[in-house]
Design an enzyme around this catalytic site. Structure first.
Site, PDB file in Angstrom:
ATOM      1  CB  CYS A 149      -0.980  -0.061   1.166  1.00 38.77           C
ATOM      2  SG  CYS A 149      -2.372   1.082   1.045  1.00 38.77           S
ATOM      3  CG  HIS A 150      -0.311   4.943   1.391  1.00 39.42           C
ATOM      4  ND1 HIS A 150      -1.537   4.324   1.364  1.00 39.42           N
ATOM      5  CD2 HIS A 150      -0.457   6.119   0.741  1.00 39.42           C
ATOM      6  CE1 HIS A 150      -2.399   5.107   0.734  1.00 39.42           C
ATOM      7  NE2 HIS A 150      -1.773   6.196   0.341  1.00 39.42           N
TER       8      HIS A 150
END
Length: 180
Positions: free
Chosen positions: A106-107
């Protein structure tokens, strides 16, 4: 297989922590929660507080060489907070310097950008990071999971919680090669 999971005191996306942690445990490995502060971390379900988890080691005391790999769970706030901590950034870079595998979802690739280990690599992430990855010299792809074997170590990346099954399988495959 002893695997570090790096999370800030607040902001990790709970499912992106718990599902890979469960995969490592079920494979007979030992997951170790590492944070920048002792005590407990606060996980989130997107923007809502979720469960808390006990910290096993503090990043200033932990060394990359004591692990077979590193997992960087996402959540928007988690890597954003971690990349401001020099000890956390150094901890991530040490895994690359030692040729140990790293997995980020994800991030979490923001930590890879901050650690300056993206150049020449192919990876995926949450789509909003693609420009950051490209600006750091990496190649961004929109794939469920991407394994980039680059030199001594492998990097496993994934986009989002919906990709967790593939992410878990890929990180176990790569990490098990390291611990043999």
């Amino acid at each position: 297989m002893r695997v570090a999971f790096l999370a800030a005191p607040e902001g990790v996306e709970q499912i992106e922590l718990t599902e890979p942690l469960k995969a490592v445990s079920e494979a007979g490995g030992t997951p170790v929660l590492v944070s920048t502060e002792p005590g407990r971390i606060q996980a989130f379900h997107h923007l809502d507080k979720a469960d808390t988890f006990p910290v096993d080691e503090v990043v200033g005391d932990a060394t990359a060489g004591a692990f077979d790999g590193l997992v960087l769970p996402g959540g928007l706030a988690n890597p954003d907070a971690l990349r401001l901590d020099d000890r956390a950034v150094s901890f991530v870079r040490d895994f690359f310097d030692l040729g140990l595998p790293v997995a980020a979802i994800c991030h979490a690739p923001w930590m890879l950008v901050e650690a300056d280990v993206v150049s020449g690599r192919v990876l995926t992430s949450w789509p909003s990071l693609r420009t950051d990855i490209r600006n750091a010299g990496g190649t961004w792809v929109d794939e469920q999971v991407k394994i980039c074997d680059h030199g001594l170590n492998a990097l496993v990346t994934s986009r989002k919680p919906g990709d967790l099954r593939a992410f878990g399988a890929a990180l176990l495959e790569v990490f098990s090669r390291q611990s043999v």
